[in-house]
Design an enzyme around this catalytic site. Sequence first.
Site, PDB file in Angstrom:
ATOM      1  CG  HIS A  15       2.967   3.860   9.120  1.00 48.49           C
ATOM      2  ND1 HIS A  15       2.602   4.614   7.677  1.00 48.49           N
ATOM      3  CD2 HIS A  15       2.495   2.488   8.177  1.00 48.49           C
ATOM      4  CE1 HIS A  15       2.967   3.714   6.598  1.00 48.49           C
ATOM      5  NE2 HIS A  15       2.287   2.848   6.766  1.00 48.49           N
ATOM      6  CE  LYS A  54      26.254  -2.275  -5.714  1.00 45.62           C
ATOM      7  NZ  LYS A  54      26.565  -1.553  -6.634  1.00 45.62           N
ATOM      8  NE  ARG A  84      -1.791  -2.281   2.549  1.00 47.89           N
ATOM      9  CZ  ARG A  84      -1.862  -3.358   2.684  1.00 47.89           C
ATOM     10  NH1 ARG A  84      -2.642  -3.985   1.299  1.00 47.89           N
ATOM     11  NH2 ARG A  84      -0.752  -3.945   2.507  1.00 47.89           N
ATOM     12  CB  THR A  85       3.492   2.717   2.359  1.00 49.00           C
ATOM     13  OG1 THR A  85       2.742   1.961   3.777  1.00 49.00           O
ATOM     14  CG2 THR A  85       3.382   4.054   2.618  1.00 49.00           C
ATOM     15  NE  ARG A 144       6.919   0.126   5.174  1.00 46.86           N
ATOM     16  CZ  ARG A 144       6.114   0.407   4.726  1.00 46.86           C
ATOM     17  NH1 ARG A 144       5.805  -0.790   4.788  1.00 46.86           N
ATOM     18  NH2 ARG A 144       4.281   0.645   5.256  1.00 46.86           N
TER      19      ARG A 144
HETATM   20  N1   CP Z   1      -0.487  -0.160   5.936  1.00 45.08           N
HETATM   21  C1   CP Z   1       0.632  -0.403   5.319  1.00 45.08           C
HETATM   22  O1   CP Z   1       1.431   0.662   5.351  1.00 45.08           O
HETATM   23  O2   CP Z   1       1.230  -1.013   4.312  1.00 45.08           O
HETATM   24  P1   CP Z   1       2.335  -1.792   3.374  1.00 45.08           P
HETATM   25  O3   CP Z   1       2.760  -2.591   4.690  1.00 45.08           O
HETATM   26  O4   CP Z   1       1.734  -2.742   2.891  1.00 45.08           O
HETATM   27  O5   CP Z   1       2.587  -0.229   3.085  1.00 45.08           O
END
Ligand code: CP
Length: 320
Positions: A129, A80, A51-52, A101
């Site tokens: 998040h 590396k 999603r993100t 991320r």
């Molecule tokens: N909700 C969420 O962060 O989903 P993903 O881990 O798929 O990005």
Amino acid sequence: MRHLMSPLDFSVEELAELLDLALDIERDPSRYSQVCAGKKLATCFYEPSTRTRLSFEAAMLNLGGSILGFASADSSSAAKGESVSDTIRVISCYADICAIRHPKEGASLVASQKATIPVINAGDGGHQHPTQTLTDLLTIYSLKGHLDNLKIGLCGDLKFGRTVHSLIHALIRYPGIRFIMISPEELKIPSNLKEDALDPAHIAYAETDRLEDAIDDLDILYMTRVQRERFFNEEDYLRMKDFYILDKKKLAMAREDMLVMHPLPRVNEISVEVDDDPRAVYFKQAGYGVFVREALIIRLLQEAGANLSLPERSKGAESR
Ligand code: CP
């Protein structure tokens, strides 16, 4: 340079403006289809995501911009031994804005300190998040019409679930917020979150390990997955993973206007038989993630000095 590390990086007033912009984009996305023409978004994902990452990429493409990036540490020079600091200095030469991320808490903060472009924390370990929180706030605002005076049940892995931590920080700034924390003893909300956020803001909350005891009087039930990747021991994960399963029988105890939210991915904690219930809004919630990320990209690029040409707000776009 303005970055987004935590939902608290925006004031309540700035958040209201951002959510209104996101709702205006949702009303007629085509009016925003060239707002970021010529701009590039880098997605640097050292940890898995559906999603993100893809909603960030969809957001930039919807705005007429371009995307580049990597979807795993293994497919970047991190394999590396390159540091996050060096990587972001390089990405700053290639892109106008970056979403990152990383499994380590604070990695995106380190990146923001070396970047010459806006950096967005797309999840750092079990910490925060913030763009999931923006998504959650937009979902609640759009479907409930307000962000205050809500009784919210947070259910599942409240220890490692970063979406829950960010959501608590964001919601305690609104009046009349109450929480019911529903988790097994081992996955309770971290004590520092109580001491640093809930208690100083005098937020009413109760803790229970029984979903059945809490579900009948909630405005929102926010389900979460047990975070397998944060457990040190597989046995503990296997013991916890099916602690809560929301099924039709349990949902029958809830109010007709309660929303069932989940940041997704889901594993077993919501039975698929619940998906067709009008209260189940988690897939709609994932859709809101695109609109709010479009709004965020626009705002951060503007703050970085980009001269973006935004359309007039459409009719009915006034603040709620
Ligand atoms: N909700 C969420 O962060 O989903 P993903 O881990 O798929 O990005």
